[in-house]
Design an enzyme around this catalytic site. Sequence first.
Site, PDB file in Angstrom:
ATOM      1  N   ASP A 101      -9.405   8.763  -6.040  1.00 55.15           N
ATOM      2  CA  ASP A 101      -8.203   7.993  -5.686  1.00 55.15           C
ATOM      3  C   ASP A 101      -7.021   8.941  -5.466  1.00 55.15           C
ATOM      4  OD1 ASP A 101      -6.815   5.568  -5.251  1.00 55.15           O
ATOM      5  OD2 ASP A 101      -6.266   5.390  -7.366  1.00 55.15           O
ATOM      6  N   GLU A 140      -6.359  -4.773  -9.519  1.00 56.97           N
ATOM      7  CA  GLU A 140      -4.933  -4.407  -9.530  1.00 56.97           C
ATOM      8  C   GLU A 140      -4.164  -5.035  -8.363  1.00 56.97           C
ATOM      9  OE1 GLU A 140      -4.038  -0.391 -10.839  1.00 56.97           O
ATOM     10  OE2 GLU A 140      -2.601  -0.203  -9.197  1.00 56.97           O
ATOM     11  N   ASP A 141      -4.787  -5.120  -7.216  1.00 54.87           N
ATOM     12  CA  ASP A 141      -4.029  -5.483  -6.005  1.00 54.87           C
ATOM     13  C   ASP A 141      -4.427  -6.801  -5.354  1.00 54.87           C
ATOM     14  OD1 ASP A 141      -2.515  -3.196  -6.222  1.00 54.87           O
ATOM     15  OD2 ASP A 141      -3.849  -1.992  -4.974  1.00 54.87           O
ATOM     16  N   HIS A 169     -12.212  -0.375  -6.675  1.00 57.66           N
ATOM     17  CA  HIS A 169     -11.253   0.101  -7.676  1.00 57.66           C
ATOM     18  C   HIS A 169      -9.891  -0.581  -7.632  1.00 57.66           C
ATOM     19  CE1 HIS A 169      -9.453   2.688  -4.540  1.00 57.66           C
ATOM     20  NE2 HIS A 169      -8.431   2.841  -5.358  1.00 57.66           N
ATOM     21  N   ASP A 170      -9.467  -1.073  -6.469  1.00 59.87           N
ATOM     22  CA  ASP A 170      -8.146  -1.711  -6.380  1.00 59.87           C
ATOM     23  C   ASP A 170      -8.219  -3.239  -6.333  1.00 59.87           C
ATOM     24  OD1 ASP A 170      -6.301   0.410  -6.563  1.00 59.87           O
ATOM     25  OD2 ASP A 170      -6.472   0.908  -4.427  1.00 59.87           O
ATOM     26  N   HIS A 199      -8.965   2.552   2.547  1.00 60.94           N
ATOM     27  CA  HIS A 199      -8.734   3.397   1.366  1.00 60.94           C
ATOM     28  C   HIS A 199      -9.926   3.389   0.383  1.00 60.94           C
ATOM     29  CE1 HIS A 199      -6.787   5.069  -2.186  1.00 60.94           C
ATOM     30  NE2 HIS A 199      -6.853   3.906  -2.790  1.00 60.94           N
TER      31      HIS A 199
HETATM   32  P1  NDP Z   1       4.196   3.390  -5.371  1.00 55.88           P
HETATM   33  O1  NDP Z   1       3.389   3.087  -6.561  1.00 55.88           O
HETATM   34  O2  NDP Z   1       5.178   2.401  -4.890  1.00 55.88           O
HETATM   35  O3  NDP Z   1       3.269   3.787  -4.137  1.00 55.88           O
HETATM   36  C1  NDP Z   1       2.220   4.722  -4.269  1.00 55.88           C
HETATM   37  C2  NDP Z   1       0.907   3.993  -4.257  1.00 55.88           C
HETATM   38  O4  NDP Z   1       0.788   3.251  -3.053  1.00 55.88           O
HETATM   39  C3  NDP Z   1      -0.261   4.931  -4.263  1.00 55.88           C
HETATM   40  O5  NDP Z   1      -0.616   5.258  -5.590  1.00 55.88           O
HETATM   41  C4  NDP Z   1      -1.322   4.123  -3.563  1.00 55.88           C
HETATM   42  O6  NDP Z   1      -1.894   3.339  -4.589  1.00 55.88           O
HETATM   43  C5  NDP Z   1      -0.559   3.210  -2.614  1.00 55.88           C
HETATM   44  N1  NDP Z   1      -0.511   3.584  -1.188  1.00 55.88           N
HETATM   45  C6  NDP Z   1      -0.530   2.711  -0.148  1.00 55.88           C
HETATM   46  N2  NDP Z   1      -0.397   3.326   1.021  1.00 55.88           N
HETATM   47  C7  NDP Z   1      -0.302   4.643   0.756  1.00 55.88           C
HETATM   48  C8  NDP Z   1      -0.167   5.782   1.593  1.00 55.88           C
HETATM   49  N3  NDP Z   1      -0.092   5.715   2.925  1.00 55.88           N
HETATM   50  N4  NDP Z   1      -0.084   6.998   0.999  1.00 55.88           N
HETATM   51  C9  NDP Z   1      -0.163   7.089  -0.347  1.00 55.88           C
HETATM   52  N5  NDP Z   1      -0.299   6.034  -1.196  1.00 55.88           N
HETATM   53  C10 NDP Z   1      -0.371   4.811  -0.644  1.00 55.88           C
HETATM   54  O7  NDP Z   1       4.950   4.727  -5.475  1.00 55.88           O
HETATM   55  P2  NDP Z   1       5.268   5.597  -6.713  1.00 55.88           P
HETATM   56  O8  NDP Z   1       4.081   5.616  -7.569  1.00 55.88           O
HETATM   57  O9  NDP Z   1       5.836   6.836  -6.207  1.00 55.88           O
HETATM   58  O10 NDP Z   1       6.459   4.743  -7.324  1.00 55.88           O
HETATM   59  C11 NDP Z   1       6.394   4.165  -8.571  1.00 55.88           C
HETATM   60  C12 NDP Z   1       7.780   3.710  -8.918  1.00 55.88           C
HETATM   61  O11 NDP Z   1       8.734   4.741  -8.688  1.00 55.88           O
HETATM   62  C13 NDP Z   1       8.247   2.586  -8.054  1.00 55.88           C
HETATM   63  O12 NDP Z   1       7.814   1.351  -8.570  1.00 55.88           O
HETATM   64  C14 NDP Z   1       9.743   2.748  -8.065  1.00 55.88           C
HETATM   65  O13 NDP Z   1      10.313   2.003  -9.110  1.00 55.88           O
HETATM   66  C15 NDP Z   1       9.981   4.182  -8.389  1.00 55.88           C
HETATM   67  N6  NDP Z   1      10.701   4.865  -7.304  1.00 55.88           N
HETATM   68  C16 NDP Z   1      10.659   6.211  -7.177  1.00 55.88           C
HETATM   69  C17 NDP Z   1      11.359   6.853  -6.191  1.00 55.88           C
HETATM   70  C18 NDP Z   1      11.312   8.337  -6.075  1.00 55.88           C
HETATM   71  O14 NDP Z   1      12.025   8.909  -5.250  1.00 55.88           O
HETATM   72  N7  NDP Z   1      10.515   9.003  -6.869  1.00 55.88           N
HETATM   73  C19 NDP Z   1      12.162   6.127  -5.216  1.00 55.88           C
HETATM   74  C20 NDP Z   1      12.082   4.737  -5.384  1.00 55.88           C
HETATM   75  C21 NDP Z   1      11.399   4.153  -6.405  1.00 55.88           C
HETATM   76  P3  NDP Z   1      -3.393   2.751  -4.589  1.00 55.88           P
HETATM   77  O15 NDP Z   1      -4.368   3.808  -4.699  1.00 55.88           O
HETATM   78  O16 NDP Z   1      -3.374   1.815  -5.752  1.00 55.88           O
HETATM   79  O17 NDP Z   1      -3.483   2.038  -3.297  1.00 55.88           O
HETATM   80 ZN    ZN Z   2      -6.445   3.381  -4.793  1.00 59.84          ZN
END
Ligand code: NDP
Ligand code: ZN
Length: 174
Positions: free
Chosen positions: A119, A62-63, A58-59, A32
Site C-alpha cells: 500500500d 475503510e472506504d 484492503h480498502d 489501486h
Molecule cells: P489523505 O489521507 O487525505 O490522503 C492520502 C491517502 O489518499 C493515501 O493514503 C491513499 O490512501 C489515498 N489516495 C487516493 N488517491 C491517491 C493518490 N493519487 N496518491 C496518493 N494517495 C492517494 O492525506 P494525508 O494522509 O496526507 O492527510 C491526513 C490529514 O492531514 C488530513 O485528514 C488533513 O487533516 C491533514 N492535512 C495535512 C496537510 C499537510 O500539508 N500535511 C494539509 C491539509 C490537511 P488509500 O491507500 O487508503 O487509498
Molecule cells: Zn490503499
Amino acid sequence: MNNRIIAAIAFAAHKHRDQRRKDEAASPYINHPIALANVLTNEAGIDDEAVLIGAILHDTVEDTETTEQELVEAFGRTIADIVLEVTDDKNLPAADRKRLQIEHAATISRPAKLVKLADKICNLRDIAHSPPAGWSLQRKQEYFDWAKAVVDNLRGAHPQLERLFDLAYAARPQ
Ligand code: NDP
Ligand code: ZN
C-alpha cells in the site's frame, strides 16, 4: 473451479464502483488494490493467496460500506483479519490515525505487514507520478516521511518488498 483471487477482484470492483482516486484524472479506485496485488506477486514474487486477496480487499472496510461479517462470509476469517489489521478507525482524528499506523506496524501479522508495504509503495508511486489534486510540495514530503516511519517499524518482514519501498521513497519530491 473456484478462483478466489478473481472473486476478490470482482468483489472489490463492485464495492469501489463509484469511487475514484484523488489524482487529477480521478482514476478508477479499483486500479489501486489491483496495483498492490501486482506489486506483491509480480515485483516481489509473493504467491500467498491470503496476502494477494487481502491486498485486493484492503480498502473495502475503510472506504466502502463493506462489513467484517461480509468479508468473513465471502472469504473467511483469515482474509477478514488481514483486512481489519490494515483498516484505520475512521472515528479517530486524522493525527491519531497517522500515529497509530506507525505504532501498529510493528505488531500486525506478517501478511498484514506485506499488504501495508505494498500500500505504501503504491501510494508513494502515485504521489510521485499522479499526486492528489492540490497537494503542496510540503504535503507530499510529509506523506513520504510518514510512510517511511510506518515501514521502518515493520522492517524484516520482506526485504525485497522493503527494497521496492526504498526505491519508491527515493523519488521523494524535492
Ligand atoms: P489523505 O489521507 O487525505 O490522503 C492520502 C491517502 O489518499 C493515501 O493514503 C491513499 O490512501 C489515498 N489516495 C487516493 N488517491 C491517491 C493518490 N493519487 N496518491 C496518493 N494517495 C492517494 O492525506 P494525508 O494522509 O496526507 O492527510 C491526513 C490529514 O492531514 C488530513 O485528514 C488533513 O487533516 C491533514 N492535512 C495535512 C496537510 C499537510 O500539508 N500535511 C494539509 C491539509 C490537511 P488509500 O491507500 O487508503 O487509498
Ligand atoms: Zn490503499
